[in-house]
Design an enzyme around this catalytic site. Structure first.
Site, short mmCIF file in Angstrom:
data_model
loop_
_atom_site.label_atom_id
_atom_site.label_comp_id
_atom_site.label_asym_id
_atom_site.label_seq_id
_atom_site.Cartn_x
_atom_site.Cartn_y
_atom_site.Cartn_z
N PHE A 149 -1.81 -1.93 6.88
CA PHE A 149 -2.38 -2.96 7.69
C PHE A 149 -2.23 -4.32 6.89
O PHE A 149 -2.39 -4.40 5.61
CB PHE A 149 -3.78 -2.75 7.80
CG PHE A 149 -3.89 -1.57 8.61
CD1 PHE A 149 -4.33 -2.12 10.20
CD2 PHE A 149 -4.21 -0.28 8.43
CE1 PHE A 149 -4.66 -0.73 11.10
CE2 PHE A 149 -4.46 0.72 9.15
CZ PHE A 149 -4.69 0.29 10.72
N SER B 243 -2.48 2.71 -2.92
CA SER B 243 -2.69 1.80 -3.82
C SER B 243 -1.71 0.77 -3.68
O SER B 243 -0.45 0.91 -3.85
CB SER B 243 -2.47 2.21 -5.32
OG SER B 243 -2.27 1.03 -5.94
N GLU B 244 -1.94 -0.51 -2.76
CA GLU B 244 -1.08 -1.61 -2.51
C GLU B 244 -0.54 -2.18 -3.61
O GLU B 244 0.67 -2.68 -3.73
CB GLU B 244 -1.79 -2.57 -1.41
CG GLU B 244 -1.99 -2.10 -0.12
CD GLU B 244 -3.25 -0.94 0.02
OE1 GLU B 244 -3.07 -0.07 0.85
OE2 GLU B 244 -4.23 -1.01 -0.89
N HIS C 276 -9.27 -4.62 9.82
CA HIS C 276 -7.77 -4.00 10.08
C HIS C 276 -7.22 -4.77 11.08
O HIS C 276 -6.27 -4.24 11.80
CB HIS C 276 -7.82 -2.58 10.47
CG HIS C 276 -8.32 -1.79 9.21
ND1 HIS C 276 -9.55 -1.73 8.70
CD2 HIS C 276 -7.93 -0.68 8.42
CE1 HIS C 276 -9.86 -0.89 7.81
NE2 HIS C 276 -8.62 -0.11 7.36
N GLU D 96 2.61 4.22 1.91
CA GLU D 96 1.68 5.30 2.42
C GLU D 96 2.09 6.18 3.56
O GLU D 96 2.21 5.43 4.59
CB GLU D 96 0.02 4.85 2.44
CG GLU D 96 -0.20 4.19 1.20
CD GLU D 96 -1.46 3.54 1.38
OE1 GLU D 96 -2.17 3.80 2.36
OE2 GLU D 96 -1.72 2.42 0.73
N ASP E 9 -3.77 -6.77 6.49
CA ASP E 9 -5.20 -7.01 5.75
C ASP E 9 -5.33 -6.70 4.37
O ASP E 9 -5.90 -7.40 3.66
CB ASP E 9 -6.38 -6.50 6.67
CG ASP E 9 -6.30 -6.68 8.30
OD1 ASP E 9 -7.14 -7.28 8.79
OD2 ASP E 9 -5.31 -5.96 8.66
#
Length: 270
Positions: free
Chosen positions: A83, A59-60, A129, A29, A85
């Site tokens: 991140f 969209s990870e 985060h 991203e 997380d």
């Protein structure tokens, strides 16, 4: 020799390997025209073009699924998860698919991919985060895990990670992005699984990772004023772990202190 920031070293390491091997490409991203949310990829889109520096939707799952398929078919992709997380949203693909494919195919399919991500807290990004999740990755068989503390290590370990035939999770620390250090002008290639003794001492071994390394060195200097010799080790690589350097140091000092941002329960120090 050039002085680079930690964030510039990320771009330097990526560019070095992308110039060397056309199979290497970057996906994530805001990594293209924006140069990354932490400015770790500036200039890469201009040099390598949109075919090799690809912006994605938020969209990870899509990012990690794409690089898994790309690695299976001969490319050497680098995925950015903004991140660390956010691994929580794509962990099934990372832990149940990417980490196990080489084993489940009897070595017929390799996954030479890198997942780079911003890790660590202390910068007021909020609870979702600001975690340090390297222990999530190191507990999964099949994943290699590195976390550099200096710009030179960023370049060398990034090169080693990209050239590795197994998946590597590459943790960059948000608190180090602005830090500076000397980086040789030549090609740098480090070796995974190697710790580094940064300060020698005979009374206690301090093992630290990423942003905790400079803090450990500060603590060692304070201890020296009290006549205590602390040996400081930059662990650098959690998987594989350089047990030889750690054990040799502890056999000398008989005391081990780990300095980490992981939760106390089941952190990497455990």
């Amino acid at each position: 020799m050039a002085e680079l920031t930690y964030r510039d070293a990320v771009a330097r390491g990526l560019a070095q390997e992308m110039r060397r091997d056309e199979r290497v490409y970057l996906i994530g991203e805001d990594i293209g025209a924006a140069g990354g949310v932490f400015k770790t990829t500036p200039g890469l889109l201009d040099e390598f073009g949109p075919a090799r520096v690809r912006d994605t939707p938020i969209s990870e799952e899509a990012i990690i699924g794409v690089v898994m398929g790309a690695a299976m078919t001969g490319l050497r992709p680098v995925a950015e998860i903004m991140f660390s997380d956010f691994f929580a949203t794509c962990w099934d693909i990372v832990a149940n698919q990417i980490a196990k494919t080489r084993y489940m195919t009897g070595g017929q399919v390799t996954l030479p991919l890198v997942i780079k991500t911003a890790n660590g807290g202390g910068l007021r990004f909020g609870a979702q985060h600001s975690q340090s999740v390297e222990n999530w990755a190191m507990m999964v068989p099949g994943l290699k895990v590195v976390a550099p503390s200096t710009p030179a290590d960023v370049v060398g370990l990034m090169a080693a990670a990209i050239r590795e035939d197994d998946p590597v999770v590459f943790f960059e620390h948000k608190g180090l992005y602005a830090s500076k250090g000397d980086v040789p002008d030549r090609e740098l290639v480090d070796r995974l699984g190697t710790a580094r003794i940064l300060r020698e001492g005979g009374d206690v071994t301090i093992a630290a990772l990423a942003a905790m390394v400079p803090r450990a060195l500060e603590a060692a200097a304070m201890l020296a004023d009290e006549g205590i010799g602390a040996e400081v080790i930059d662990v650098r690589s959690l998987v594989p772990l350089d047990a030889t350097v750690l054990c040799e140091s502890v056999s000398k000092t008989s005391r081990l202190v780990t300095v980490e941002e992981n939760p106390r329960l089941c952190g990497w120090g455990a």
